[in-house]
Design a protein around this motif. Structure first.
Motif, short mmCIF file in Angstrom:
data_model
loop_
_atom_site.label_atom_id
_atom_site.label_comp_id
_atom_site.label_asym_id
_atom_site.label_seq_id
_atom_site.Cartn_x
_atom_site.Cartn_y
_atom_site.Cartn_z
N GLU A 29 26.58 -3.15 -3.22
CA GLU A 29 25.62 -3.06 -2.11
C GLU A 29 24.21 -2.77 -2.61
O GLU A 29 23.23 -3.34 -2.11
N ALA A 30 24.10 -1.89 -3.61
CA ALA A 30 22.78 -1.55 -4.13
C ALA A 30 22.09 -2.76 -4.75
O ALA A 30 20.88 -2.96 -4.58
N PHE A 31 22.87 -3.57 -5.48
CA PHE A 31 22.25 -4.73 -6.12
C PHE A 31 21.86 -5.79 -5.10
O PHE A 31 20.74 -6.34 -5.16
N ILE A 32 22.74 -6.07 -4.15
CA ILE A 32 22.40 -7.06 -3.12
C ILE A 32 21.19 -6.59 -2.30
O ILE A 32 20.29 -7.38 -2.00
N GLN A 33 21.16 -5.31 -1.96
CA GLN A 33 20.01 -4.80 -1.20
C GLN A 33 18.73 -4.89 -2.02
O GLN A 33 17.66 -5.20 -1.49
N SER A 34 18.84 -4.68 -3.32
CA SER A 34 17.66 -4.80 -4.18
C SER A 34 17.14 -6.24 -4.22
O SER A 34 15.93 -6.46 -4.29
N ILE A 35 18.07 -7.20 -4.16
CA ILE A 35 17.64 -8.60 -4.06
C ILE A 35 16.87 -8.82 -2.76
O ILE A 35 15.74 -9.34 -2.75
N PHE A 36 17.47 -8.40 -1.64
CA PHE A 36 16.84 -8.63 -0.34
C PHE A 36 15.50 -7.89 -0.23
O PHE A 36 14.54 -8.42 0.33
N ASP A 37 15.42 -6.69 -0.80
CA ASP A 37 14.16 -5.92 -0.74
C ASP A 37 13.05 -6.55 -1.56
O ASP A 37 11.88 -6.27 -1.35
N SER A 38 13.43 -7.42 -2.51
CA SER A 38 12.44 -8.06 -3.38
C SER A 38 11.92 -9.38 -2.80
O SER A 38 11.06 -10.01 -3.40
N LEU A 39 12.45 -9.77 -1.65
CA LEU A 39 12.07 -11.04 -1.02
C LEU A 39 11.21 -10.77 0.22
O LEU A 39 11.39 -9.77 0.90
#
Length: 537
Positions: A29-39
């Protein structure tokens, strides 16, 4: 979540770890959220999600769907059964003008409860995220303190159709249809069908990986290939306990079949996520470097490329065989660092049509990923038009362009300090190398490869050490990977042989002067303590 995870730095192909790491509470979840937060600008947009069917694929897809809803995406496209090859995912992103996509794969790495898993983000052109995005993702992983996830039941991934949950449309699509239709626009399926119906036998090893359903639909149903010759076509979470890497070690069964007395006419294999390929004709293994050159030289025989090529691109360690094709065709030739993302700018700008790398990846401007089945179908299209065997096509190519003998020697798990010392000492010697005699070879020049992107002007330095010899031979040294198991030293050797009467030498014998020069110039034995490479390909 209690804390960030310090080890979520994505590489060229996203984040790859063992399954138990991704199973740690909050890790995925942390990695996927970090992807979304970077977009930026994802509100209401479309996200493609799919994977190669390996262990933990389905669980992560359900998590990603819920997180996409909570983060504001308007629609998710997901492959039926959670299956979507990497090139098919690239095509879906492009066809549907999606904002991007999550590809759940560790490519050719083993799968299973204690094996590898991966998450990669692709951008709107269908290609891997560039470094500026992956760097932003990593920076976010170091500070993230929360993730957003919606609360709804699991989506039925085995049933195609459109569903609604969490205020978001979820469309489960057949993973093969759109990709198969794209292939029919590029290749002459009628000609290939006629070839096959005339008795031409095609063998394909899907390695219990993602391309099994694609091979059944395209090769068997649409082209008439004998289903008994499509091996390991059911995707399995652990790839049947095998390593889904299409090389002469892990696809040994196919190799032995193609070298045997009752060999089919043509053999091929693909890897875990469908982006790599292995090409073997009856009694002839075609190296990836040669395959790139031969596909480029003959691409005009397929309908999708009849207008000719805009250019060719290859990774720097890939042999120069394709360069000779580009010169004869009068088109641009681009030499890039290792990593498919470097081809993206060239493809988007219309500067090249076909590209490839020595590690079994070839592709074209139809998507923004390497594409294993695409390479197989282009070979079949060429064979159908030329009505020659693969061996005859290879020999004709060598007769016209010369043969480039090529090999890679890997020295694995070297002490990192020793590997760095070898590279530093070698580079320090470059100032005095020109003109030096090494056995029967004479050094022409040496450098550390830097890539100047002709599209955006960016510069990528220190991409490998190159030594050129008079007459066209070349040595390349690269370090690949560091960590607790040390580093891998990759040594690439090539020598061009224009004399047709000398085209039947054994590869390592033909390269003996270059292999000897590698030891003399780099002191591999002295620095590593190794008398021989771990792997020769």
């Amino acid at each position: 979540m209690r804390h960030p995870f310090p080890d979520q730095k994505p590489g060229t192909s996203g984040l790859r770890k063992k399954v138990p790491v991704f199973q740690e509470p909050g890790y995925t979840e942390a990695f996927i959220q970090s992807i979304f937060d970077s977009l930026e600008g994802i509100e209401g947009k479309t996200l493609v999600i799919g994977g190669d069917g390996r262990f933990y694929n389905r669980e992560v897809i359900q998590t990603a769907i819920r997180m996409a809803a909570a983060n504001g995406f308007g629609r998710v496209l997901v492959g039926q059964g959670g299956i979507l090859s990497t090139p098919a995912a690239s095509h879906l992103i492009r066809k549907n003008k999606a904002f991007g996509g999550l590809i759940l794969s560790a490519s050719h790495n083993p799968g299973g409860p204690t094996e590898d898993f991966g998450i990669k983000y692709n951008i709107s052109n269908g290609g891997p995220a560039p470094e500026k995005i992956t760097e932003a993702m990593y920076a976010r992983t170091q500070t993230i303190d929360r993730y957003l996830i919606a609360d709804f039941d699991d989506v039925d991934l085995d049933q195609t159709g459109v569903f609604e949950a969490g205020g978001m449309a979820i469309e489960v699509v057949d993973p093969v249809t759109d990709y198969a239709e794209l292939m029919e626009t590029l290749f002459d399926f009628d000609a290939i069908r006629a070839l096959v119906s005339g008795g031409f036998m095609v063998a394909f090893d899907a390695m219990h990986a993602v391309t099994g359903p694609y091979a059944r639909e395209i090769l068997v149903r649409r082209l008439g290939v004998d289903p008994a010759l499509v091996f390991n076509a059911t995707p399995l979470e652990d790839f049947g306990g095998h390593h889904p890497d299409p090389n002469l070690v892990h696809a040994r069964m196919l190799y032995d079949l193609m070298m045997g007395p009752d060999a089919p006419d043509f053999g091929a294999a693909s890897d875990g996520d469908g982006d790599r390929n292995l090409i073997i004709g009856r009694n002839i293994f075609v190296t990836p470097s040669d395959s790139l050159a031969m596909l480029a030289a003959n691409a005009h025989l397929a309908p999708g490329y009849k207008g000719g090529l805009k250019g060719i691109a290859r990774s720097m360690p890939t042999s120069g065989a394709a360069d000779r094709v580009a010169a004869k065709l009068g088109v641009e030739m681009h030499e890039t660092p290792t990593g498919w993302k470097f081809f993206g700018n060239l493809l988007d700008a219309g500067r090249c049509t076909i590209c490839g790398e020595e590690s079994a990846g070839t592709g074209s401007d139809h998507v923004r990923e390497k594409d294993g089945l695409w390479a197989v179908l282009l070979w079949l299209n060429i064979l159908a038009v030329r009505r020659q065997s693969a061996l005859e096509i290879v020999r004709d190519h060598w007769a016209e362009y010369g043969r480039t003998y090529y090999s890679r020697h890997d020295y694995e798990a070297i002490e990192t300090e020793n590997a760095n010392r070898l590279m530093a000492a070698l580079e320090d010697s470059f100032g005095s190398l020109a003109g030096r005699q090494v056995g029967s070879l004479t050094v022409e020049k040496a450098d550390s490869f830097s890539y100047h992107d002709p599209v955006d002007g960016s510069v990528s330095r220190n991409q490998g050490l190159r030594i050129f010899f008079e007459g066209g031979a070349r040595l390349v040294f690269r370090l690949s990977g560091t960590g607790t198991s040390g580093a891998t030293l990759r040594v690439y050797m090539e020598r061009h042989e224009p004399d047709v009467s000398r085209h039947d030498q054994e590869t390592q014998t033909a390269l003996a002067p270059v292999i000897e020069a590698a030891e003399t110039l780099a002191g591999i034995r002295k620095h590593t303590g190794r008398d021989a490479p771990t792997v020769i390909t």
